[in-house]
Structure formats: C-alpha cells, structure tokens
Motif scaffolding. Structure first.
Motif, PDB file in Angstrom:
ATOM      1  N   PRO A   1       0.829  -1.211   0.000  1.00 35.12           N
ATOM      2  CA  PRO A   1       0.000   0.000   0.000  1.00 35.12           C
ATOM      3  C   PRO A   1       0.857   1.252   0.000  1.00 35.12           C
ATOM      4  CG  PRO A   1       0.054  -0.966   2.197  1.00 35.12           C
ATOM      5  CD  PRO A   1       0.767  -1.931   1.282  1.00 35.12           C
ATOM      6  N   CYS A   2       0.356   2.296  -0.641  1.00 32.27           N
ATOM      7  CA  CYS A   2       1.051   3.583  -0.600  1.00 32.27           C
ATOM      8  C   CYS A   2       0.611   4.412   0.596  1.00 32.27           C
ATOM      9  CB  CYS A   2       0.807   4.360  -1.899  1.00 32.27           C
ATOM     10  SG  CYS A   2      -0.908   4.806  -2.182  1.00 32.27           S
ATOM     11  N   LEU A   3      -0.551   4.084   1.161  1.00 30.03           N
ATOM     12  CA  LEU A   3      -1.087   4.859   2.284  1.00 30.03           C
ATOM     13  C   LEU A   3      -1.772   3.900   3.252  1.00 30.03           C
ATOM     14  CD1 LEU A   3      -1.607   7.633   3.565  1.00 30.03           C
ATOM     15  CD2 LEU A   3      -3.623   7.863   2.106  1.00 30.03           C
ATOM     16  N   VAL A   4      -1.371   3.965   4.525  1.00 31.49           N
ATOM     17  CA  VAL A   4      -1.932   3.120   5.578  1.00 31.49           C
ATOM     18  C   VAL A   4      -2.498   4.023   6.673  1.00 31.49           C
ATOM     19  CG1 VAL A   4      -1.473   1.352   7.315  1.00 31.49           C
ATOM     20  CG2 VAL A   4      -0.285   1.277   5.102  1.00 31.49           C
ATOM     21  N   VAL A   5      -3.752   3.805   7.001  1.00 34.86           N
ATOM     22  CA  VAL A   5      -4.410   4.559   8.079  1.00 34.86           C
ATOM     23  C   VAL A   5      -4.785   3.566   9.175  1.00 34.86           C
ATOM     24  CG1 VAL A   5      -6.412   5.967   8.708  1.00 34.86           C
ATOM     25  CG2 VAL A   5      -5.280   6.310   6.493  1.00 34.86           C
TER      26      VAL A   5
END
Length: 216
Positions: free
Chosen positions: A182-186
């Motif tokens: 993933p490029c973005l993890v929240v």
C-alpha cells in the motif's frame, strides 16, 4: 447537501460482487447526475455536477443496498480538472466507504492525479489522501498531522488509475495501480469500527470517470 431520496436506505451485508456501473444500478445521488459513455476503451460511469450545483464542492453516488464493514473495494478511476478550473484543482476522485445515510458522514480515500508528476516534491507527496467527513476534512488532518494521512503514488491525470482499498477494523490501506504494497496506511479510521455504504466520490471541478467497481 441535496439527496435524491430523503428516506433511509435498506442495507444488507456486502456480498462478493461486481457493481454494474450503468443505468440498471439505482445509485443514490448527492449533488450529482450520471452519464454513461466509453472512456479510454472502457465502459464508464461519469459523475457530473447538477446544473444548479454552484454552491457545492463535491459529488457522491452511493451504491444501493450494500452494508460494508470490512473487506476490499476495487475500482478504476480517471480524474482530470475541468478546463478553466482553478490552478489548485487537482482532479480529485476516489471512494467513500462506511458511509452513513445520504453521505452525511463517511471515510474516504481519494487521489489528486495532477500532483503525481509535479516537479515539486512536496506537491507530489500529496498525490493520495485519506479524510473522514465531516469532522476530519483533509485540511484538519494536514494541519494536525502533517504527512500522516497522504502520500505519493504515481499516476497520470485523465488516465485510468486502479485503486484497491482494504479495510479491517480501524485500519484501511490504499493500493494504487496494482502495487502489492500500500502507498497509504491509516491505522485510526476516524469513524471507528463502523459500517455503511460504498460510494463513488469526486470534486465538482473534476471530469470524473469510474469503471470496474467490485466489493468483496
């Protein structure tokens, strides 16, 4: 915010299915109308503003009848600013998930395609974005936690970009264009361990096309 249906939708747990992006799917529209056309070789749904939408900033098409908690959402999106849009309009386009009735609150992942190939690295770092409306818009998240809720991913404005969103509990991950990582993890989804509808989302300044939506 104006909805096409003031009633509360009846939802069922999300099945594994492809969502037809044509007139057979009765999307609930907020600040939007639908057009169906072929775009860059794919049958596509275009999310377009209503003629009287001068005082709104975004458009939403809620998938009917599906209650999404955890799972994977995949979609192809193509966003580019309208001709004549202000320079800070970036072709904003993405997905809302766990949306409350009529889109009154939701979690969002979206992209800013024109940022991805800018010469300014700070601008490039704002290519992908998480937000949670209405309490945590991108402006608040950027001010309070710089760099935590947005990241870089390569994409071309106006071209098809594949988004994959994986949701589990209070964690959501965004994969772009088939990347394994993933490029973005929240890790702290602002609505908590909630559930709700899935929706197509775009800024009103965006020429917004969607194809190949699946929920599982």
């Amino acid at each position: 915010m104006v909805s096409s249906d003031p009633s509360t939708p009846t939802l069922t747990p999300a099945p594994n299915k492809e969502i037809r992006l044509d007139a057979s799917t009765r999307f609930e529209l907020v600040n939007a109308r639908l057009e169906f056309e072929t775009y860059r070789g794919l049958p596509a749904l275009r999310l377009a503003p209503q003629p009287d939408g001068e005082n709104v900033k975004w458009m939403l098409a809620l998938v009917p009848g599906i209650d999404f908690t955890d799972g994977t959402i995949e979609v192809d999106v193509a966003g580019v600013p309208h001709a004549g849009a202000a320079p800070d309009m970036r072709g904003f386009i993405g997905i809302a998930f766990r949306a409350k009735p009529h889109g009154e609150a939701a979690e969002y992942f979206y992209v800013r395609p024109t940022n991805a190939r800018a010469n300014d690295q700070l601008v490039r770092n704002h290519s992908t974005q998480y937000m949670s409306e209405p309490e945590f818009p991108w402006q608040r998240l950027r001010a309070e936690s710089p760099g935590v809720y947005e990241a870089y991913a390569d994409m071309e404005a106006g071209a098809w970009t594949h988004l994959k969103i994986v949701v589990s509990g209070v964690t959501a991950k965004l994969h772009v264009n088939g990347a394994d990582a993933p490029c973005l993890v929240v890790n702290d989804l602002k609505l908590g361990e909630s559930h709700g509808q899935v929706a197509l989302w775009a800024n009103i300044t965006t020429i917004a096309h969607f194809a190949n939506l699946s929920i599982r």
